[in-house]
Design an enzyme around this catalytic site. Structure first.
Site, short mmCIF file in Angstrom:
data_model
loop_
_atom_site.label_atom_id
_atom_site.label_comp_id
_atom_site.label_asym_id
_atom_site.label_seq_id
_atom_site.Cartn_x
_atom_site.Cartn_y
_atom_site.Cartn_z
N GLN A 195 24.62 -23.79 20.22
CA GLN A 195 25.98 -23.42 19.78
C GLN A 195 26.15 -21.91 19.64
O GLN A 195 26.86 -21.44 18.76
CB GLN A 195 26.36 -24.15 18.48
N LYS B 177 24.64 -16.95 10.49
CA LYS B 177 24.32 -17.88 9.42
C LYS B 177 23.48 -17.23 8.32
O LYS B 177 23.67 -17.50 7.13
CB LYS B 177 23.60 -19.10 9.98
#
Lengths: 165, 569
Positions: free
Chosen positions: B113, B162
């Site tokens: 992703q 992240k």
């Protein structure tokens, strides 16, 4: 007409691609583009050589100014006297005495410097306006040119006018 | 206060006064979603597709004037959001889009992703950022809101790897109250010399024309625009994006201009001697053939974005600045001036315009046995009393709405004018309803457009947004069909929508009310019944005349004086 646009932009990753992307997205010509950090490490200075009608050059200036990372911009072609310089390194065939002499002579005429010598080649360094570099290339027998590398133009306005914060 | 990156995101949004975040969770944003779970100040609206999130945030922004906020994950989350980001960009709508990104150490490794979100969105954002250090997170978010909402507004993407939102790394947090960027100065002082030149040209005009666009809406200048136009008594036309800034109906308003504008607006543009553009950008759908655009006019242009000036049309008198500020200064200068508008010339000019108006260019067959889309919109206007937010998708129904629903307030007409994004209407209506909980919201759409974001019917059910969907179902991609009829000798290549779903059952399957309306005499009653259901989404499937076209029409490459008109028997 050809224009040299100088700009200061935030020295952030991706700043170069914003400018390059703008030119391709809007279909503007880009003849050369050089960029490096300035004495203030937070700023990059970029020189763009472009061409187009007055209307297009005006749009290019406005669109560049609109980029959030662009701090300041000047079209140095449109702002009075300026100095333009480009660096070229050119590797030429020099495998017999006749050629060696001829290339050396041309380099002297153009105030070039020979940086590297082998039995068969010379590397010459030349700076000047783009047209001078073009003239040097034209003066050398095309079949003897092995490699050329040009930096693209940089420019600065004469006198007290400065592109700075 | 010490906070980790995930909490900084939610705390910042709260401190920034953000009411809603439109989003969809995924791997790269799970820390942020966990932080959302731990608080209740910022409400999250779960859409069913990231495109819907951006359109819903966009509808919220257009209808409230506040920035819309989106939260999506990396990779497909970000790419799905791109259509909505581009939609907002073309219409200068303030959005802040937070995209998750893979962990910093994985960037560039083709990780799961992973996509270069900053690179992909660069051409369709006002600006974007990649956060490289959690210490920069709060200030970057502040910059994003500042850039999105000031100057000429637009979408800003903040890409957050992240690890930046790692709940285990805490740093001191303080809400940055204000910010300055040395490279961005959105507030510009209006040049009084330009105002003087403009007033001089305006008061010298024999055949003046005011052309107002989305900038008048975005700058909240509706009142100033009304004062200014009435002060002069000059005719005003508005672009698709400008509708509502100046009210309709109004004696000075000659309707929308451009490809499907009124006869009187377009001819007045062609014949005018002084044109004042107010927060409009001379889009090709407005100008038609540039070489024939306002051939005899001195052009004055008010815009906050210097790059809009003389981009498509040469401008004689540019005035750079906030539309509201410029209009105030123009009004003051006109009041102070010893000169007055040339009333004699103006009288002649209005006589000419009224002659053009008498053509009744929006006429259509009112005796048809089939439901005419125009008729539905006239009835929609009557039933809502003009007091509704109307979103639309893209195509014939969009143009019919612009022509037949009379918008008398700004921010009530929510449509994708620049990018022309099918699928915009329904999610935009959800955002509009959330931003205006007590208002009536209708989405005018077609059977082709609605299917591009039909999944958002589930979002509408989850958050109880009682939108009224007006589906003008002609079993064709109407505008495509119209162009094929006019320019491709009626070869209807792939514009017929076969295998349509039963929209009534579909609406019911999502938990809503579905209605099928097939006869003109049932239109009004059905609308009244639907709008009386204050707490339900009602999907009204109107089976309309398949062959109806939008008139007047200026073909691409033609001038304002070369309109196609409807022939009525």
């Amino acid at each position: 007409m050809q224009h040299i646009i100088s700009l200061l932009m935030e020295n952030e990753s991706g700043a170069l691609s914003r400018v390059a992307g703008l030119f391709s997205a809007r279909g503007y010509n880009i003849e050369s583009l050089t960029v490096a950090a300035t004495e203030d490490a937070s700023l990059s200075r970029m020189t763009i050589v472009t061409s187009g009608s007055n209307e297009i050059i005006e749009q290019i200036n406005k669109q560049l100014n609109k980029l959030i990372d662009v701090v300041k911009l000047v079209d140095i072609t449109a702002n009075g006297e300026h100095i333009e310089r480009e660096l070229m390194l050119i590797k030429v065939q020099a495998d017999n005495s006749e050629k060696r002499e001829e290339v050396k002579r041309q380099a002297d005429i153009f105030h070039g410097r020979i940086l590297d010598v082998t039995d068969t080649t010379y590397i010459i360094e030349l700076t000047g306006e783009g047209s001078k570099l073009d003239a040097f290339i034209a003066a050398i027998d095309a079949s003897d040119i092995l490699e050329t590398v040009r930096s693209g133009a940089t420019g600065i306005t004469r006198g007290e006018t400065c592109l700075r914060l | 206060m010490e906070l980790s990156g995930d909490d900084i995101v939610t705390q910042f949004l709260k401190d920034e006064g953000v009411e809603y975040v439109f989003g969809y969770p995924g791997g790269a944003v799970l820390h942020i979603y966990d932080a959302l779970f731990r608080q209740d100040a910022v409400k999250h609206i779960l859409v069913r597709h990231e495109q819907g999130a951006t359109h819903a945030a966009d509808g919220y922004a257009r209808s409230t004037g506040k920035p819309g906020v989106v939260l999506v994950t990396s990779g497909p989350g970000a790419t799905n959001a791109v259509t909505g980001i581009a939609t907002a960009y073309l219409d200068s709508i303030p959005l802040v889009v937070l995209t998750g990104q893979v962990t910093s150490a994985f960037i560039g490794s083709d990780a799961f992703q992973e996509v270069d979100s900053v690179g992909i969105t660069r051409p369709c954002v006002k600006h974007n950022f990649l956060v490289k250090d959690v210490k920069d997170l709060a200030i970057t978010l502040k910059k994003a809101f500042y850039v999105a909402t000031t100057g000429r507004p637009g979408p800003v993407v903040v890409d957050i790897p992240k690890d930046i939102t790692d709940p285990n790394i805490k740093i001191p947090y303080e809400y940055p109250e204000s910010i300055e960027l040395r490279s961005y100065h959105p507030v510009v002082e209006v040049k009084s010399s330009q105002v003087e030149k403009a007033v001089d040209a305006l008061l010298s005009a024999k055949r003046p024309m005011i052309y107002s666009g989305g900038g008048a809406v975005l700058s909240n200048s509706s009142n100033e625009l009304r004062t200014f136009v009435r002060q002069l008594g000059y005719p005003i036309t508005q672009t698709l994006m400008g509708l509502g800034a100046y009210p309709e109906p109004d004696p000075l308003n000659v309707g929308m201009l451009g490809m499907h504008g009124t006869y009187e607006a377009n001819l007045a543009m062609h014949e005018c001697d002084v044109l004042l553009a107010v927060g409009a950008r001379f889009d090709d759908r407005v100008t038609g053939e540039i070489k024939q655009f306002c051939p005899n006019a001195t052009v004055i242009h008010i815009d906050i974005d210097p790059s809009s000036v003389s981009k498509n049309v040469h401008v004689d008198i540019p005035i750079i600045g906030d539309v509201k500020q410029v209009l105030i200064e123009l009004s003051n200068a006109i009041t102070a001036s010893k000169r007055k508008p040339d009333t004699k010339a103006l009288k002649t000019w209005w006589k000419q315009i009224n002659e053009w108006s008498s053509k009744d260019c929006l006429r259509y067959d009112r005796n048809s046995a089939l439901i005419k889309p125009q008729f539905v919109l006239e009835k929609l206007y009557e039933v809502t009393g003009g007091d509704a937010f109307i979103t639309s998708d893209v195509g014939q129904h969009q143009m019919f709405t612009a022509q037949f629903y009379k918008f008398d307030e700004p921010r009530r007409w929510i449509n994708s004018g620049g990018l022309g994004t099918m699928g915009f209407g329904l999610p935009a209506a959800i955002g509009t309803q959330l931003g205006n909980p007590d208002a009536t919201v209708a989405c005018v759409t077609g059977e082709a457009s609605i299917q591009m974001c039909i999944q958002e019917l589930a979002t509408a059910f989850q958050y109880s947004t009682p939108i009224k969907v007006i589906n003008l179902n002609n079993r064709y991609m109407g505008m495509v069909r119209q162009w094929q009829e006019f320019f491709y000798e009626s070869r209807y290549s792939h514009s017929y929508v076969e295998a349509l779903p039963d929209f009534v059952k579909l609406a019911e399957a999502y938990g809503h009310v579905g209605m099928l309306i097939e006869k003109p005499e049932d239109v009004e009653g059905a609308l009244k019944e639907a709008f009386a259901m204050k707490d339900r989404l009602v999907f009204m499937d109107f089976i309309t005349d398949q062959k109806e076209n939008v008139y007047p029409m200026i073909a691409a490459g033609k001038g304002h004086h070369e309109m196609h008109e409807r022939e009525l028997a």
